[in-house]
Enzyme design. Sequence first.
Site, PDB file in Angstrom:
ATOM      1  N   CYS A   2       0.822  -1.211   0.000  1.00 16.46           N
ATOM      2  CA  CYS A   2       0.000   0.000   0.000  1.00 16.46           C
ATOM      3  C   CYS A   2       0.859   1.265   0.000  1.00 16.46           C
ATOM      4  CB  CYS A   2      -0.863   0.029   1.248  1.00 16.46           C
ATOM      5  SG  CYS A   2      -1.841  -1.452   1.468  1.00 16.46           S
ATOM      6  N   ARG A  27       4.964   0.165  -6.199  1.00 16.83           N
ATOM      7  CA  ARG A  27       4.974  -0.675  -5.000  1.00 16.83           C
ATOM      8  C   ARG A  27       4.041  -1.872  -5.124  1.00 16.83           C
ATOM      9  NH1 ARG A  27       6.734   2.154  -0.288  1.00 16.83           N
ATOM     10  NH2 ARG A  27       5.318   0.918   0.949  1.00 16.83           N
ATOM     11  N   TRP A  75      -3.033  -2.649  -1.463  1.00 16.93           N
ATOM     12  CA  TRP A  75      -2.667  -4.036  -1.800  1.00 16.93           C
ATOM     13  C   TRP A  75      -3.444  -4.894  -0.816  1.00 16.93           C
ATOM     14  CZ3 TRP A  75      -0.126  -8.260   0.461  1.00 16.93           C
ATOM     15  CH2 TRP A  75       0.348  -9.222  -0.427  1.00 16.93           C
ATOM     16  N   ASN A 101      -1.615   2.096   6.008  1.00 20.88           N
ATOM     17  CA  ASN A 101      -0.727   1.002   5.583  1.00 20.88           C
ATOM     18  C   ASN A 101      -0.444   0.155   6.814  1.00 20.88           C
ATOM     19  OD1 ASN A 101      -0.572   2.222   3.139  1.00 20.88           O
ATOM     20  ND2 ASN A 101       1.611   2.717   3.243  1.00 20.88           N
ATOM     21  N   GLY A 102      -0.365  -1.159   6.631  1.00 22.89           N
ATOM     22  CA  GLY A 102      -0.076  -2.032   7.766  1.00 22.89           C
ATOM     23  C   GLY A 102      -1.266  -2.938   8.048  1.00 22.89           C
ATOM     24  N   GLU A 481      17.743 -17.607  -7.891  1.00 21.32           N
ATOM     25  CA  GLU A 481      17.355 -16.258  -8.303  1.00 21.32           C
ATOM     26  C   GLU A 481      16.840 -16.248  -9.752  1.00 21.32           C
ATOM     27  OE1 GLU A 481      16.673 -13.707  -6.841  1.00 21.32           O
ATOM     28  OE2 GLU A 481      16.898 -12.017  -8.209  1.00 21.32           O
ATOM     29  N   LYS A 485      13.149 -14.929 -10.731  1.00 18.92           N
ATOM     30  CA  LYS A 485      12.960 -13.814 -11.673  1.00 18.92           C
ATOM     31  C   LYS A 485      11.981 -14.229 -12.758  1.00 18.92           C
ATOM     32  CE  LYS A 485      13.980 -10.946 -10.220  1.00 18.92           C
ATOM     33  NZ  LYS A 485      14.628 -10.703  -8.973  1.00 18.92           N
ATOM     34  N   GLU A 488       8.261 -14.767 -11.345  1.00 22.84           N
ATOM     35  CA  GLU A 488       7.519 -13.612 -10.824  1.00 22.84           C
ATOM     36  C   GLU A 488       7.076 -12.665 -11.925  1.00 22.84           C
ATOM     37  OE1 GLU A 488       9.635 -11.075  -8.034  1.00 22.84           O
ATOM     38  OE2 GLU A 488      11.502 -11.360  -9.107  1.00 22.84           O
ATOM     39  N   HIS A 504      17.232 -37.513  -7.561  1.00 23.93           N
ATOM     40  CA  HIS A 504      16.500 -37.969  -6.385  1.00 23.93           C
ATOM     41  C   HIS A 504      15.016 -37.642  -6.459  1.00 23.93           C
ATOM     42  CE1 HIS A 504      20.264 -39.164  -4.615  1.00 23.93           C
ATOM     43  NE2 HIS A 504      20.754 -38.007  -5.013  1.00 23.93           N
ATOM     44  N   LYS A 602       6.228  -4.237  -3.916  1.00 22.23           N
ATOM     45  CA  LYS A 602       7.663  -3.953  -3.851  1.00 22.23           C
ATOM     46  C   LYS A 602       8.214  -4.101  -2.442  1.00 22.23           C
ATOM     47  CE  LYS A 602      11.607  -2.595  -5.419  1.00 22.23           C
ATOM     48  NZ  LYS A 602      12.362  -3.670  -6.099  1.00 22.23           N
TER      49      LYS A 602
HETATM   50  C1  F6R Z   1      12.030 -10.423  -6.052  1.00 21.81           C
HETATM   51  C2  F6R Z   1      12.032  -9.446  -4.981  1.00 21.81           C
HETATM   52  C3  F6R Z   1      11.630  -9.915  -3.630  1.00 21.81           C
HETATM   53  C4  F6R Z   1      12.418  -9.170  -2.538  1.00 21.81           C
HETATM   54  C5  F6R Z   1      11.889  -9.550  -1.159  1.00 21.81           C
HETATM   55  C6  F6R Z   1      12.643  -8.872  -0.046  1.00 21.81           C
HETATM   56  O1  F6R Z   1      12.420  -9.855  -7.255  1.00 21.81           O
HETATM   57  O2  F6R Z   1      12.299  -8.297  -5.177  1.00 21.81           O
HETATM   58  O3  F6R Z   1      11.766 -11.294  -3.497  1.00 21.81           O
HETATM   59  O4  F6R Z   1      13.767  -9.495  -2.659  1.00 21.81           O
HETATM   60  O5  F6R Z   1      10.531  -9.205  -1.063  1.00 21.81           O
HETATM   61  O6  F6R Z   1      12.528  -7.481  -0.130  1.00 21.81           O
HETATM   62  P1  F6R Z   1      13.561  -6.536   0.580  1.00 21.81           P
HETATM   63  O7  F6R Z   1      14.884  -6.744  -0.067  1.00 21.81           O
HETATM   64  O8  F6R Z   1      13.024  -5.150   0.369  1.00 21.81           O
HETATM   65  O9  F6R Z   1      13.592  -6.923   2.019  1.00 21.81           O
END
Ligand code: F6R
Length: 607
Positions: A2, A27, A75, A101-102, A481, A485, A488, A504, A602
Amino acid sequence: MCGIVGYIGFEQAGPFLLDGLQALEYRGYDSAGICLNDGSKLIVKKAKGKVFDLRTLTHDGHDTKGTVGIGHTRWATHGEPSDVNAHPHLSESGRFAVVHNGIIENYQQLKNYLTAKGVVFRSMTDTEVIAQLMEYYYKGDLIETVIRVLEKLDGSYALGVISQENPDEIIAVRKESPLIIGLGENENFLASDVTAILSKTRTIYRMENDEIAILGREGVKIINTDKEEIHKEIETIDWDVNAAQKGGYEHFMFKEIMEQPKAISDTIAPRIKNGRVVLDEVNLSAEELKQFNKINILACGSAYHVGVVAKYIFEKMLRIPVEADLASEFRYRDPIVNEKTLTIVISQSGETADTKEAMKEAQRRGSHVISIVNVVGSSIAVESDDVIYTWAGPEIAVATTKAYSTQLAVVYLLALYFGDMLGTVVPDEYKALVQELEDLPNKIETVLENKERIQYLASKLFNSKDVFFIGRNIDYALSLEGSLKLKEISYIHSEAYAAGELKHGTISLIEEGTPVIALATHEELIAKIVSNIEEVKTRGAQVMCIACDNHKELERVGETIFIPRVCDMLLPSLAVIPLQLFAYYVASLKGCDIDQPRNLAKSVTVE
Ligand code: F6R
């Protein structure tokens, strides 16, 4: 997650609120809304979907007069994404409006209580209880009422409150959820994130827990819950506004991928002086460092993947056992952590709820915490014992790229710094590694130059249903990773596997045409990974391989992308580039919303 924005001044508030919400779009959100005081009443406009829909509904914010207002991008947590669940929420008579927010953890009890008193709720959200409590307790004094309501709330919040009877004030409060106040001339601003107000001001107050801000047109007063005034320091934001704009690129994600050489250089260069790594931020003497018998790394998502790479690097270079832990798991498993454990917390936003709470758990158990954070002044940065900032600049795309890479860069710096202090890295090796580290941004440029080849490979695979990533050692950490990527942003199912584990169980999923992306950069294990590649090829897999340019023979295993050979420690920084570009091009070919993938946010500020 949010976003909050607020305006009080002499201009019409609507257009600014919409611009602010637009700046917060990155975000991740599913609905948006604004509320203005038009001088006699509160007017709310909300829409499920994008800020664009709210713009259409409000004629770009021009349809409602009023020079004070609050806005929100939501969100969904409690209640589906819908117009009615979008913020701002009004109290029953429309006297108070709230953005939040929260999460209010005890909202159900509060809702039951108010419902029993006859209050009628409109939405499914936890936030609405705040607006309804405001009305329930109001006896003519806005601040008194806010303080009374805060006493009733459990959970985390950043709040913006306006009232029909106070057209000259916005009240803002924070507890465990970021909130800033922007200071202007004859106008002041409220936001959950500086990007929302950067076009208007660069001077801010950063709110701390339990502080209450009273924003007027000509000034801002901050008090505590005992109504005592707090004198806060003004902070100046020195971000380049262009950093939060696309600058001619189609997507922020692509721009941020291309920015990686500079981001890494900005992170590394100030910390290498005369061939030595200098980390003034770390307050640990060699003696103190030697007392630790374990390193504990806490993070979520991609930041956790950096932690997995770090485990391999630290164990090899420092000869200390390292545990990389998912923050959300660590918190609730009674971990074995004490004053002999060094904790490293990794977070781009510095606000990830699970990471923050895991950090506090480690601190409660006596562990010294070093954080690696991108957002200056964020909670994790402030609350950790030492903070090493990554100088990636604002990262706008939801999927991290340059923050991930700069976190890796800090891991290399720490490995060298600690290795030197502990005497586990010998001087010749140290010197060579520092030189290679300084040259890393140039090497990354050469990998980026190869982007058309990766685009071509993406065009061959973008229709796939499942993709497997395999690797060994650091290549395995990196495959985690690569897989994240891809899934997502392109919504293609993918799995990352330690190549030796395939036999396995997972190998049963490989059939004719299944794409397997094999990472084969780790020098010592080339022969092993080649055997694993042969195993999947024999079962019909279509292999794409990432290898170093001193192993041209790997061309025969499939479509191979070569990266420059550097020392093992630095290879992840080069090998991750094709993985990021691959995910980006696949998502682009599939027409996905690359910068704001569905359901994702985000900065994950709720558990
Ligand atoms: C994936 C991504 C997320 C963040 C995760 C942690 O591309 O960006 O997996 O890495 O939500 O976020 P931070 O680094 O802000 O704690």
